[in-house]
Write a protein that holds these residues in place. Structure first.
Motif, PDB file in Angstrom:
ATOM      1  N   ASP A  39       0.061   8.297  -5.077  1.00 25.37           N
ATOM      2  CA  ASP A  39       1.319   8.224  -5.366  1.00 25.37           C
ATOM      3  C   ASP A  39       2.035   7.683  -5.117  1.00 25.37           C
ATOM      4  O   ASP A  39       2.145   6.524  -6.097  1.00 25.37           O
ATOM      5  CB  ASP A  39       0.969   8.488  -2.899  1.00 25.37           C
ATOM      6  N   ASN A 129       8.037  11.698  -1.873  1.00 24.42           N
ATOM      7  CA  ASN A 129       7.617  10.923  -1.437  1.00 24.42           C
ATOM      8  C   ASN A 129       8.903  10.152  -2.521  1.00 24.42           C
ATOM      9  O   ASN A 129       9.003   8.990  -2.442  1.00 24.42           O
ATOM     10  CB  ASN A 129       6.401  10.318  -1.846  1.00 24.42           C
ATOM     11  N   TYR A 272      -3.394   8.321  -3.087  1.00 30.15           N
ATOM     12  CA  TYR A 272      -3.843   6.846  -2.315  1.00 30.15           C
ATOM     13  C   TYR A 272      -2.486   5.755  -3.710  1.00 30.15           C
ATOM     14  O   TYR A 272      -2.264   6.353  -4.168  1.00 30.15           O
ATOM     15  CB  TYR A 272      -4.713   6.531  -3.265  1.00 30.15           C
ATOM     16  N   GLU A 273      -2.661   5.178  -2.659  1.00 29.52           N
ATOM     17  CA  GLU A 273      -1.178   4.279  -3.756  1.00 29.52           C
ATOM     18  C   GLU A 273      -1.851   2.964  -4.151  1.00 29.52           C
ATOM     19  O   GLU A 273      -2.552   2.156  -3.573  1.00 29.52           O
ATOM     20  CB  GLU A 273      -0.186   3.646  -2.379  1.00 29.52           C
ATOM     21  N   MET A 324      -4.078   1.812  -1.426  1.00 32.42           N
ATOM     22  CA  MET A 324      -3.713   2.245   0.654  1.00 32.42           C
ATOM     23  C   MET A 324      -4.106   3.803   0.688  1.00 32.42           C
ATOM     24  O   MET A 324      -3.476   4.679  -0.262  1.00 32.42           O
ATOM     25  CB  MET A 324      -2.672   1.757   0.246  1.00 32.42           C
ATOM     26  N   THR A 326      -2.695   7.843   1.004  1.00 31.14           N
ATOM     27  CA  THR A 326      -1.501   7.763   1.639  1.00 31.14           C
ATOM     28  C   THR A 326      -1.291   8.937   2.188  1.00 31.14           C
ATOM     29  O   THR A 326      -0.675   9.905   2.718  1.00 31.14           O
ATOM     30  CB  THR A 326      -0.363   7.863   1.469  1.00 31.14           C
ATOM     31  N   PHE A 391      -1.646   3.641   9.550  1.00 35.91           N
ATOM     32  CA  PHE A 391      -1.011   3.993   9.215  1.00 35.91           C
ATOM     33  C   PHE A 391      -0.883   2.605   8.098  1.00 35.91           C
ATOM     34  O   PHE A 391       0.180   2.921   7.470  1.00 35.91           O
ATOM     35  CB  PHE A 391      -0.341   5.039   8.457  1.00 35.91           C
ATOM     36  N   THR A 394       0.627   1.705   4.564  1.00 37.90           N
ATOM     37  CA  THR A 394       0.993   3.275   3.503  1.00 37.90           C
ATOM     38  C   THR A 394       2.948   3.422   3.376  1.00 37.90           C
ATOM     39  O   THR A 394       3.454   3.212   4.671  1.00 37.90           O
ATOM     40  CB  THR A 394       0.372   4.241   4.263  1.00 37.90           C
ATOM     41  N   SER A 395       2.769   4.124   3.020  1.00 36.16           N
ATOM     42  CA  SER A 395       4.426   4.225   2.854  1.00 36.16           C
ATOM     43  C   SER A 395       5.046   6.001   4.568  1.00 36.16           C
ATOM     44  O   SER A 395       5.762   5.138   4.490  1.00 36.16           O
ATOM     45  CB  SER A 395       5.084   6.019   1.822  1.00 36.16           C
TER      46      SER A 395
END
Length: 465
Positions: A39, A129, A272-273, A324, A326, A391, A394-395
């Motif tokens: 992400d 995003n 995933y971030e 993380m 996402t 969450f 996360t974003s």
């Protein structure tokens, strides 16, 4: 210079194979160590993650100054490059390549259709995003503000301006609609499916306040896939590591694929971030959990991010402190349905969907249903808090703050951090400072990489503050 056909006519080896078959594209989508599954990076900008006290002074070589600058919403960043941005546009380039070339490749027509739709979904997600991070909220007032660079071609250097926000979100929606044509059941969480397409659509339409379509696609997603992890029964303690593993109580060193079968079965699509370490959960975030909430054990340990090891289906080591998740998952879709019901003043249905999530986050003996809110505003505030718990890191926290502050239904959300004076080249640890991000600040559009402006000789414009 001279050459000869004897060598130029020889096909490359298997590591540099020409793309001739539809199955080649399918294999490329299966690649896990690329930007396709990563992400956009949202480095601590929500306030839920903060640096350990003194971490930067002692471990500055491992912590980019840019990450610190981003965490306090600086207008100017010290770095010129941004791997997150580059990876996103690499994935968009690949999606455009698939869209433009797959019809000419050898293979099954149905496979071509689904891979093209998968490419559109990948492109829509990345663009969404990028816009979420680097542009203001897509309101009527902001429609002519700077969006992202829209790339619909594979040739380099053709697009050297940023589209407007209105044009950006029209492109995202157009690509999303093409992606919804996918006709492929969910088989694993690495790849797109009809379920993940509907889940992404639900996320998109909630963000732009189209609650009719958000509900439509959330219901579609759940009709296709509705498995949720129960933290009481599906999480196991591994004494050798002191952390939580899901899906199996086997030893992590065995690299057994079963480790993440259970948890990932709740995902429609995994992205995933990657974030740098040496951070901890903020006290403000920890305070919104009930003491009995199993997410406190699942995500945290004594206020610190837990060491949460596991293995993917492809035996890739996963650590919760660095990666993380996402991508869309089942809990998110239930909470989208809850918000859509609240917006329609159906508070009973709203809470039924909220409780489906909460029932899976407590031991049965500790679980108590929440009371039904008295107003729509109270219901939305309750849902937003639940989304923040579910969450964390996360974003989606950034997503919620931007969309809700732009609307004005609930009280303004003001982000604040206690840290030190952060300059262009260093952090002054002798000067404590409180940083505040006011609602609808222009800082909600984070700076784009300087190298993009340099390479386009200024035709791509930076955000203004």
């Amino acid at each position: 210079m001279t050459s000869c056909e004897t060598y130029l006519d020889v096909k490359p080896d298997k590591n540099r194979q020409e793309i001739e078959l539809v199955s080649d594209i399918d294999l490329m989508f299966d690649r896990t160590f690329t930007g396709y599954l990563t992400d956009i990076d949202f480095p601590n900008i929500t306030g839920d993650l903060i640096f350990y006290e003194n971490a930067y002074t002692r471990l500055s070589a491992q912590i980019p100054l840019t990450s610190v600058q981003e965490s306090v919403w600086k207008d100017e960043l010290s770095t010129v490059t941004d791997n997150s941005w580059s990876q996103a546009y690499e994935a968009i380039w690949f999606a455009n390549y698939v869209i433009g070339s797959i019809d000419d490749l050898e293979g099954n027509a149905s496979d071509k259709k689904n891979l093209k739709a998968e490419a559109y979904l990948l492109k829509a997600f990345k663009q969404f995003n990028l816009a979420l991070k680097h542009s203001l909220y897509p309101s009527v007032e902001n429609k002519d503000e700077l969006g992202i660079i829209i790339k619909n071609e594979t040739a380099f250097g053709q697009t050297t301006v940023r589209a407007t926000i209105e044009e950006t979100f029209a492109q995202i929606e157009s690509d999303l609609i093409e992606g919804l044509k996918i006709d492929k059941s969910r088989t694993d969480s690495w790849r797109e499916s009809d379920a993940s397409a509907a889940a992404l659509a639900a996320r998109y339409y909630l963000y732009v306040h189209d609650f009719v379509n958000a509900k439509k696609y959330a219901e579609m997603a759940l009709s296709l896939h509705s498995t949720m992890v129960n933290l009481e029964t599906d999480v196991f303690f591994i004494p050798g590591f002191g952390g939580k593993l899901t899906g199996s109580n086997a030893f992590v060193g065995a690299r057994a694929p079963e480790f993440y079968t259970t948890t990932w079965d709740s995902q429609y699509k995994i992205y995933y971030e990657i974030t740098s370490p040496f951070k901890m959960a903020s006290n403000e975030l920890l305070a919104i959990y009930q003491p009995e909430d199993l997410r406190l054990q699942y995500f945290y340990s004594d206020g610190l991010l837990s060491t949460f090891f596991g293995l993917t289906e492809n035996n890739v080591l996963y650590n919760r402190t660095l990666n993380m998740m996402t991508g869309t998952d089942v809990a998110e879709i239930y909470l989208i349905l809850a918000e859509c019901a609240a917006r329609n003043n159906d508070l009973t249905t709203c809470m039924q969907n909220v409780e489906i999530v909460r029932e899976n986050r407590f031991d049965g003996a500790d679980y108590t249903a929440l009371p039904i809110p008295g107003t729509v505003k109270e219901a939305i505030e309750l849902i937003v808090d639940e989304r923040r718990r579910e969450f964390a890191f996360t974003s989606l926290r950034w997503y919620d703050v931007k969309r809700l502050n732009a609307e004005g239904l609930i009280d303004p959300i003001i982000l604040s951090k206690n840290y030190y004076e952060v300059g262009e080249t260093a952090v002054d640890f002798d000067t404590p400072k409180v940083y505040t991000l006011e609602p609808n600040s222009r800082k909600y559009a984070r700076p784009i990489p300087k190298e993009v402006i340099i390479l386009t000789e200024g035709s791509v414009k930076q955000n203004t503050y």
